[in-house]
Scaffold this motif. Structure first.
Motif, mmCIF file in Angstrom:
data_model
loop_
_atom_site.group_PDB
_atom_site.id
_atom_site.type_symbol
_atom_site.label_atom_id
_atom_site.label_comp_id
_atom_site.label_asym_id
_atom_site.label_seq_id
_atom_site.Cartn_x
_atom_site.Cartn_y
_atom_site.Cartn_z
ATOM 1 N N GLU A 214 0.702 -1.194 0.001
ATOM 2 C CA GLU A 214 0.009 -0.068 -0.088
ATOM 3 C C GLU A 214 0.974 1.144 0.098
ATOM 4 N N SER A 227 0.503 -5.013 3.146
ATOM 5 C CA SER A 227 -1.147 -4.802 3.697
ATOM 6 C C SER A 227 -1.032 -5.492 5.086
ATOM 7 N N LYS A 231 -1.818 -3.680 8.751
ATOM 8 C CA LYS A 231 -2.717 -4.167 9.701
ATOM 9 C C LYS A 231 -2.248 -4.443 11.097
ATOM 10 N N LYS A 241 -3.758 6.655 12.966
ATOM 11 C CA LYS A 241 -3.875 6.055 11.477
ATOM 12 C C LYS A 241 -3.115 7.113 10.437
ATOM 13 N N TRP A 250 -3.880 8.326 6.943
ATOM 14 C CA TRP A 250 -3.910 7.018 6.198
ATOM 15 C C TRP A 250 -5.306 6.246 6.229
ATOM 16 N N PHE A 252 -7.732 3.871 6.973
ATOM 17 C CA PHE A 252 -7.632 2.351 7.341
ATOM 18 C C PHE A 252 -8.720 2.074 8.294
#
Length: 354
Positions: A214, A227, A231, A241, A250, A252
């Protein structure tokens, strides 16, 4: 090479050589069957088991290495050759044009600025192999040094298609159902040093090559994160984030614990996972199912609804049993969320082997 190795070591080495890279869960299963010890509770024993095999494989210039498939987040183990001299190249079954074709595909994938990690099969077949010609400097003239070898010049479309199929079959590449070509597990295992030497942008979290990653929402920022690393980075609810480099927000969404578990076709709890939302979906789909069996009028529909209501009341009497089962599923889900963090720990330990 066999000094100090038990029969269990030999079985796993033979399995890795004959079957190719194995998923971590498959390797753990083999280890447990052979030693009657669980890798989860006997981690030190498992690590010592791997190190013993690596020590023996070093004598033959091989290495048992671990990696993460950046497309599915699964950990794999495989045996790789650590020498790339001219003598070792004689052992490959691929011809010079086939190797050049493979290299051109790899370069096209890793040089993609969007970090999608794939190339369309059509674009792969249309790659020009002239760039794979090594320009020789010295007494030869520039015209002669840039001359394309006959084998590459006559490497046609049909030969490329055949080579592509072979590379996918041998796990060097992987083809998707939508007609794209991406890196295979063997490429992640073997090309780690090549990624570093060719300045392939790395993941900001794990420092491994960011082939499939990403990108930071800020176009002026060069940060990319896998990814599964993203996570893990944002899994803590108090964690901001934002991009760890430039601070840009970001987007998410932290997934629920039951969705943090990696896809595992052989895990029974994957299909046994129960939730209230799933029950609601089943009840919502009752009308659709009734229509499929031929409820063409309102009276028949009401009968089906009444029958469904009676069956629902019957299920309420068994609710204590279902609650206990749901509690067990919830425990599995919380345990599986910690497995995501274990991916990084396994990779770091595997990196020490290389």
């Amino acid at each position: 090479m066999s000094g100090g190795l038990s029969l269990s070591h030999h079985v796993i080495i033979q399995a890795l050589l004959s079957r190719g890279p194995l998923k971590e869960k498959d390797l753990h299963s083999m280890f447990e069957d052979l030693t009657k010890k669980s890798p989860g509770t006997e981690r030190r024993l498992f690590d010592a088991f791997i190190l013993a095999m690596n020590k023996a494989l070093t004598c033959a210039n091989f290495e048992l290495r671990g990696c993460i498939d950046q497309y599915d987040g699964q950990v794999y183990y495989g045996i790789v050759n650590t020498v790339s001299d001219e003598q070792s190249k004689l052992g490959t079954k691929y011809t010079v044009p086939q190797i050049a074709f493979y290299k051109a595909i790899i370069e096209a994938i890793v040089q993609d600025a969007t970090a999608n990690g794939f190339i369309s099969s059509i674009d792969a077949l249309n790659l020009n192999l002239d760039s794979q010609v090594t320009i020789v400097t010295g007494s030869e003239s520039q015209e002669e040094s840039q001359r394309v070898p006959y084998a590459l010049k006559n490497f046609g479309l049909s030969q490329k298609e055949k080579t592509l199929s072979e590379l996918v079959r041998d796990l060097w590449l992987d083809s998707t159902t939508d007609g794209n070509v991406r890196l295979g597990v063997k490429s992640f295992l073997d090309l780690r040093s090549w990624f570093l030497s060719n300045d392939v942008p790395s993941c900001h979290v794990c420092n491994e090559a960011g082939i499939k990653a990403e990108l930071c929402p800020n176009q002026n920022c060069i940060v990319r994160i896998h990814s599964y690393c993203l996570k893990q980075l944002f899994s803590q609810r108090k964690a901001a984030k934002v991009c760890p480099s430039c601070g840009t927000s970001w987007p998410f969404t932290v997934p629920k614990a039951e969705f943090l578990q990696a896809e595992d076709d052989n895990e029974p709890r994957q299909s046994q996972r129960a939730s209230r939302s799933k029950g609601k979906k089943q009840r919502a789909n009752t009308i659709v199912e009734d229509e499929e069996v031929g409820c063409s009028n309102q009276d028949e529909l009401n009968e089906h609804i009444e029958s469904q209501r009676d069956s629902g009341q019957a299920r309420k009497r068994n609710r204590p049993h279902r609650t206990n089962e749901a509690d067990r599923v919830g425990l599995d889900a919380s345990q599986s969320s910690s497995a995501v963090s274990d991916l990084r720990r396994v990779t770091r330990k595997s990196s020490r082997l290389s």
